[in-house]
Write a protein that holds these residues in place. Structure first.
Motif, PDB file in Angstrom:
ATOM      1  N   LEU A   1      -4.211  -7.280  -8.684  1.00  0.00           N
ATOM      2  CA  LEU A   1      -5.175  -6.177  -8.607  1.00  0.00           C
ATOM      3  C   LEU A   1      -4.442  -4.886  -8.315  1.00  0.00           C
ATOM      4  CD1 LEU A   1      -8.064  -5.083  -8.566  1.00  0.00           C
ATOM      5  CD2 LEU A   1      -8.136  -5.595  -6.116  1.00  0.00           C
ATOM      6  N   LEU A   2      -4.612  -3.913  -9.228  1.00  0.00           N
ATOM      7  CA  LEU A   2      -4.076  -2.574  -9.024  1.00  0.00           C
ATOM      8  C   LEU A   2      -5.190  -1.681  -8.520  1.00  0.00           C
ATOM      9  CD1 LEU A   2      -1.885  -0.382  -9.316  1.00  0.00           C
ATOM     10  CD2 LEU A   2      -2.633  -0.092 -11.694  1.00  0.00           C
ATOM     11  N   HIS A   3      -5.036  -1.177  -7.296  1.00  0.00           N
ATOM     12  CA  HIS A   3      -5.988  -0.214  -6.731  1.00  0.00           C
ATOM     13  C   HIS A   3      -5.391   1.165  -6.960  1.00  0.00           C
ATOM     14  CE1 HIS A   3      -8.358   1.313  -2.982  1.00  0.00           C
ATOM     15  NE2 HIS A   3      -8.961   1.612  -4.118  1.00  0.00           N
ATOM     16  N   TYR A   4      -5.884   1.840  -8.022  1.00  0.00           N
ATOM     17  CA  TYR A   4      -5.198   3.044  -8.477  1.00  0.00           C
ATOM     18  C   TYR A   4      -5.934   4.310  -8.073  1.00  0.00           C
ATOM     19  CZ  TYR A   4      -2.567   6.341 -11.205  1.00  0.00           C
ATOM     20  OH  TYR A   4      -1.781   7.403 -11.559  1.00  0.00           O
ATOM     21  N   GLY A   5      -5.138   5.284  -7.575  1.00  0.00           N
ATOM     22  CA  GLY A   5      -5.709   6.551  -7.163  1.00  0.00           C
ATOM     23  C   GLY A   5      -4.802   7.730  -7.388  1.00  0.00           C
ATOM     24  N   GLY A   6      -4.008   7.727  -8.482  1.00  0.00           N
ATOM     25  CA  GLY A   6      -3.378   8.969  -8.889  1.00  0.00           C
ATOM     26  C   GLY A   6      -1.928   9.176  -8.561  1.00  0.00           C
TER      27      GLY A   6
ATOM     28  N   ASP B   1       0.847  -1.184   0.000  1.00  0.00           N
ATOM     29  CA  ASP B   1       0.000   0.000   0.000  1.00  0.00           C
ATOM     30  C   ASP B   1       0.886   1.239   0.000  1.00  0.00           C
ATOM     31  OD1 ASP B   1      -2.019   1.828   0.237  1.00  0.00           O
ATOM     32  OD2 ASP B   1      -2.401   1.461   2.367  1.00  0.00           O
ATOM     33  N   ILE B   2       0.881   1.982  -1.101  1.00  0.00           N
ATOM     34  CA  ILE B   2       1.607   3.251  -1.190  1.00  0.00           C
ATOM     35  C   ILE B   2       0.565   4.351  -1.098  1.00  0.00           C
ATOM     36  CG2 ILE B   2       3.145   4.668  -2.587  1.00  0.00           C
ATOM     37  CD1 ILE B   2       4.237   2.148  -3.834  1.00  0.00           C
TER      38      ILE B   2
ATOM     39  N   SER C   1      -1.758  -0.915  -4.027  1.00  0.00           N
ATOM     40  CA  SER C   1      -2.529   0.324  -3.928  1.00  0.00           C
ATOM     41  C   SER C   1      -1.608   1.516  -4.144  1.00  0.00           C
ATOM     42  CB  SER C   1      -3.198   0.440  -2.553  1.00  0.00           C
ATOM     43  OG  SER C   1      -4.236  -0.494  -2.420  1.00  0.00           O
ATOM     44  N   LEU C   2      -2.049   2.441  -5.004  1.00  0.00           N
ATOM     45  CA  LEU C   2      -1.316   3.676  -5.295  1.00  0.00           C
ATOM     46  C   LEU C   2      -2.303   4.824  -5.123  1.00  0.00           C
ATOM     47  CD1 LEU C   2       0.400   2.397  -8.562  1.00  0.00           C
ATOM     48  CD2 LEU C   2       1.481   2.558  -6.316  1.00  0.00           C
ATOM     49  N   LEU C   3      -2.315   5.438  -3.952  1.00  0.00           N
ATOM     50  CA  LEU C   3      -3.395   6.358  -3.597  1.00  0.00           C
ATOM     51  C   LEU C   3      -2.861   7.744  -3.280  1.00  0.00           C
ATOM     52  CD1 LEU C   3      -5.454   3.958  -1.281  1.00  0.00           C
ATOM     53  CD2 LEU C   3      -5.535   4.208  -3.764  1.00  0.00           C
ATOM     54  N   ASN C   4      -3.335   8.717  -4.059  1.00  0.00           N
ATOM     55  CA  ASN C   4      -3.014  10.123  -3.849  1.00  0.00           C
ATOM     56  C   ASN C   4      -4.145  10.746  -3.025  1.00  0.00           C
ATOM     57  OD1 ASN C   4      -2.594  12.896  -4.071  1.00  0.00           O
ATOM     58  ND2 ASN C   4      -1.894  12.779  -6.183  1.00  0.00           N
TER      59      ASN C   4
ATOM     60  N   ILE D   1       1.940  13.243  -7.081  1.00  0.00           N
ATOM     61  CA  ILE D   1       2.799  12.544  -6.121  1.00  0.00           C
ATOM     62  C   ILE D   1       3.516  11.422  -6.855  1.00  0.00           C
ATOM     63  CG2 ILE D   1       2.824  11.015  -4.108  1.00  0.00           C
ATOM     64  CD1 ILE D   1       0.667  12.622  -2.872  1.00  0.00           C
ATOM     65  N   GLY D   2       4.790  11.267  -6.546  1.00  0.00           N
ATOM     66  CA  GLY D   2       5.539  10.141  -7.086  1.00  0.00           C
ATOM     67  C   GLY D   2       6.626  10.573  -8.046  1.00  0.00           C
ATOM     68  N   THR D   3       7.876  10.363  -7.645  1.00  0.00           N
ATOM     69  CA  THR D   3       9.023  10.635  -8.499  1.00  0.00           C
ATOM     70  C   THR D   3       9.871   9.377  -8.572  1.00  0.00           C
ATOM     71  OG1 THR D   3       9.042  12.960  -7.783  1.00  0.00           O
ATOM     72  CG2 THR D   3      11.020  12.110  -8.856  1.00  0.00           C
ATOM     73  N   GLN D   4      10.026   8.851  -9.772  1.00  0.00           N
ATOM     74  CA  GLN D   4      10.805   7.633 -10.000  1.00  0.00           C
ATOM     75  C   GLN D   4      10.267   6.462  -9.167  1.00  0.00           C
ATOM     76  OE1 GLN D   4      14.787   9.282  -9.175  1.00  0.00           O
ATOM     77  NE2 GLN D   4      15.253   9.042 -11.328  1.00  0.00           N
ATOM     78  N   ILE D   5       8.971   6.233  -9.284  1.00  0.00           N
ATOM     79  CA  ILE D   5       8.364   5.040  -8.691  1.00  0.00           C
ATOM     80  C   ILE D   5       8.145   4.039  -9.817  1.00  0.00           C
ATOM     81  CG2 ILE D   5       6.383   4.120  -7.445  1.00  0.00           C
ATOM     82  CD1 ILE D   5       6.003   6.798  -6.143  1.00  0.00           C
TER      83      ILE D   5
END
Length: 726
Positions: free
Chosen positions: A435-440, A388-389, A412-415, A422-426
């Motif tokens: 399952l990708l739980h995507y949020g920005g 969970d990120i 999970s990738l949640l902004n 958010i996110g530099t070189q991830i």
């Protein structure tokens, strides 16, 4: 003083040496001078950098290994003198075997050894003198007890603030001195797993032993740890760790602790033992300090329902976990708060070859201000591994986070905000995500596979958040459903056949659009050209699965997932309301009744800020009861606002098993717009800004009528002339 001269061919091609005769009681006054010879090269054997020892098996089966009696007289000439130790002549009879051994260490720290042929030694009986006792003699062994005692005395000086700790170390010195005196050895069970011993550095055996102690550290058993899974081993392990040396667990043991107090820089060799944690509920975190290195250990939390239980890396750095199993950090709740590993303001963390099981909320949580995190070759014991990120504060960015060779049941990738990126070189590399739980959050997938996507939905404003996603073939997607991704042909006048139409707005198209050219290409600018707040949303014509169905209301199935990608930029004046909402999905039931709307945050910035040009994507799932869908792009807030959105290209793709790559690039600077209409573009409602060279073809051609028109002066709509009559 007696002396004999001997010559040895280290290639062992010469005959055995002559007999040396002595009598019981002879010692250092008897010596031999030796010349070592290289028979292959017919030159003296160079002893530079080498060590020579005399080794022998006496008539009574006791041993001699003597380095101390050797004196190298001339190393390049191979000339050596040996003074016999008194133990050589301690028992009458014929020495069973005697020879000289030569050793040195190469550049790779490997010990290279050679030896001479046997020397015949006969020892005459001494019937006069008494008290000549035969025993093993190892020249370095006599120094062993003194060296070990000195080593542990040095350990004691590192704990100056604790008399009790010093006393414990003194007791260990006494115990091991007695063990050496009584048995002549230190048992392997007292060292732990000796299979990891490497060739230690050092010229002598004692040096090598001391270096090995430095590398190996101390066994927690020496400090009272039982490892039976019942006895509380907390104090014993903390005491061992306080020495500041590596600590060692024994294979197969189960150490029960309430918590650990590990100094910074602690190295733990687990030897596949188990650390069972039973928190006292006051501080349910296994605190790992900076610089800690833990390997080959199973960590299991025994508290089945404990809020905030976790292995905590908050404000920590330079930690490495290698080959761990982490399980049982549980909190029974609809919104559980328990994690296997919790990273917050953490940096330089390496989690490698670890397995996870039965942890909630997630196995690894990365919240905010984390950098240089590597999660490599990790998985779940029971096919469940969840990362969970999810930063709690968008002002604290995440930098250089790499997930490599992992098998994830969920990512999970949640902004937490719709107005900041958010996110530099991830990146996720060489991995499988079920399952990708995507949020920005901005992320790149490389040589990876995603089975399914679940968008993160903000119920407070009916929105989903997008970001820069580089899939690189990780996700199955349809071709672009939008027939005119560059918005070249939008118009809303009656009878026009434009592929983009105005679906929502409080200003006309000519007042809300502009053609805009910059280094990024030819863009369509949507937003008021004055300081008057407004709203302008355009809907594209979309292509159905069989390529035959074109409509603004697109047929959908409940549960379908779509990815919207927008290439563009935006700027939001300080008076902007709900900035960053650049796409709008409306869902309808079988009666064409609007049942749900979802706003999409793509070009993110706060009021008074700009969103730089780039491609941002988000995911939307079709809600229950929906059978049709429309998509809008532009200034998609529900109230009039100041916002300037620049569209380079738009893509809408359905998640499928196919692999379709859509390259979203703005048209090159200087490109012309091509459209179709029954009338020439005019100043009526809906016609936008045109440039010289734009072409509008007649969609209802007839004899005597022009087959199209061309713009000769830019403007709203500019000046147009017919291309010619039919």
């Amino acid at each position: 003083m007696s002396n004999q001269y001997l010559s040895f061919d280290v290639t062992k091609q010469s005959a055995p040496q002559q007999l040396i005769t002595g009598r019981q009681g002879d010692s250092q006054l008897k010596f031999v001078t030796m010349l070592f010879w290289d028979g292959d090269k017919n030159v003296p054997y160079d002893l530079t950098g080498k060590q020579v020892a005399f080794e022998a098996l006496k008539p009574d089966n006791t041993h001699i290994v003597d380095y101390e009696g050797i004196t190298v007289l001339d190393a390049p000439a191979g000339l050596v003198r040996y003074s016999f130790n008194e133990q050589v002549f301690s028992v009458a009879g014929t020495i069973q075997q005697a020879f000289f051994k030569i050793t040195h260490t190469d550049s790779n720290k490997n010990v290279i050894a050679d030896s001479t042929l046997e020397v015949a030694i006969n020892i005459l009986e001494n019937r006069v003198e008494f008290g000549i006792n035969s025993k093993d003699y190892l020249s370095e062994y006599d120094d062993l007890i003194t060296q070990v005692k000195k080593k542990f005395d040095d350990y004691a000086t590192t704990v100056k603030d604790s008399i009790d700790k010093a006393q414990q170390i003194h007791d260990q010195i006494v115990n091991y001195t007695n063990l050496i005196n009584s048995k002549g050895v230190v048992l392997s069970s007292d060292f732990g797993d000796m299979s990891s011993f490497k060739q230690p550095l050092g010229q002598t055996f004692v040096d090598k032993l001391n270096n090995e102690f430095n590398d190996r550290g101390v066994n927690v058993t020496w400090y009272g740890a039982k490892g039976d899974g019942v006895t509380d081993d907390t104090n014993a392990i903390n005491t061992a760790a306080a020495l500041g040396l590596p600590i060692i667990f024994e294979p197969g043991k189960n150490y029960l602790v309430k918590n650990l107090i590990l100094p910074e820089g602690t190295l733990i060799e687990g030897n596949n033992a188990t650390l069972s944690v039973n928190f006292n509920n006051v501080n349910p975190t296994l605190g790992i300090r900076s610089g800690t290195n833990i390997r080959n250990l199973k960590i299991n939390c025994l508290n089945e329902d404990l809020e905030l239980s976790r292995i905590d890396f908050k404000n920590k750095s330079n930690i490495e976990l290698d080959n761990l199993t982490i399980s049982g950090f549980r909190h029974k709740s609809d919104a559980p708060k328990a994690w296997g590993i919790f990273l917050d303001h953490s940096s330089n963390i390496r989690i490698k070859k670890c397995k996870f099981d039965n942890n909630s909320q997630s196995d690894i949580a990365i919240v905010e201000s984390c950098s240089n995190i590597l999660i490599d070759n990790c998985s779940g014991l029971n096919d469940t591994f969840y990362i969970d990120i999810e930063p709690n504060n968008a002002d604290n960015d995440l930098t250089n986070i790499v997930i490599n060779q992992c098998d994830l049941s969920k990512l999970s990738l949640l902004n937490p905000t719709i107005t900041k990126t958010i996110g530099t070189q991830i990146s996720v590399n060489n991995s499988h995500v079920k399952l990708l739980h995507y949020g920005g959050i901005d992320i790149s997938f490389n040589n990876s596979k995603i089975d399914a996507v679940n968008p993160n939905f903000f119920a407070s404003n009916n929105s989903v958040s997008g970001g820069t996603i580089k899939l690189n073939g990780a996700l199955g997607l349809s071709a672009n459903l939008i027939t005119d991704p560059h918005m070249q042909s939008y118009a809303t006048v009656p009878g026009a056949t434009a592929k983009w139409v105005d679906i929502q707005g409080d200003m006309n198209a000519s007042g809300g659009t502009t053609r805009f050219e910059d280094e990024n290409g030819l863009l369509t600018r949507i937003g008021t050209r004055s300081n008057t707040p407004g709203q302008m949303v355009f809907s594209p014509e979309m292509r159905y699965k069989d390529q035959s169905y074109l409509n603004q209301k697109y047929p959908v199935v409940e549960g379908d997932t779509f990815m919207i990608t927008l290439a563009g930029k935006a700027d939001y004046p300080t008076e902007s309301v709900w900035p960053s909402m650049n796409a709008l999905f409306n869902f309808y039931d079988t009666t064409d009744k609007l049942i749900s709307s979802i706003n999409v945050s793509l070009l993110k910035a706060s009021p008074g800020e700009d969103a730089d040009y780039g491609s941002r994507s988000a995911f939307v799932k079709v809600p229950a009861g929906a059978v049709k869908m429309t998509l809008g792009v532009g200034n998609c807030v529900v109230v009039a606002s100041m916002a300037h959105v620049y569209i380079g290209a738009v893509a809408l793709q359905r998640l499928t098993n196919a692999m379709n790559s859509v390259q979203l690039e703005a048209l090159p600077v200087g490109s012309t717009r091509v459209m179709h209409s029954t009338v020439v573009p005019n100043s009526g409602y809906g016609w936008g800004h045109y440039q010289v060279g734009d072409v509008c073809y007649n969609s209802s051609p007839a004899k005597g009528q022009p087959y199209g028109w061309i713009c000769i002066n830019q403007g709203y709509p500019g000046d147009w002339l017919p291309l010619g009559n039919i």
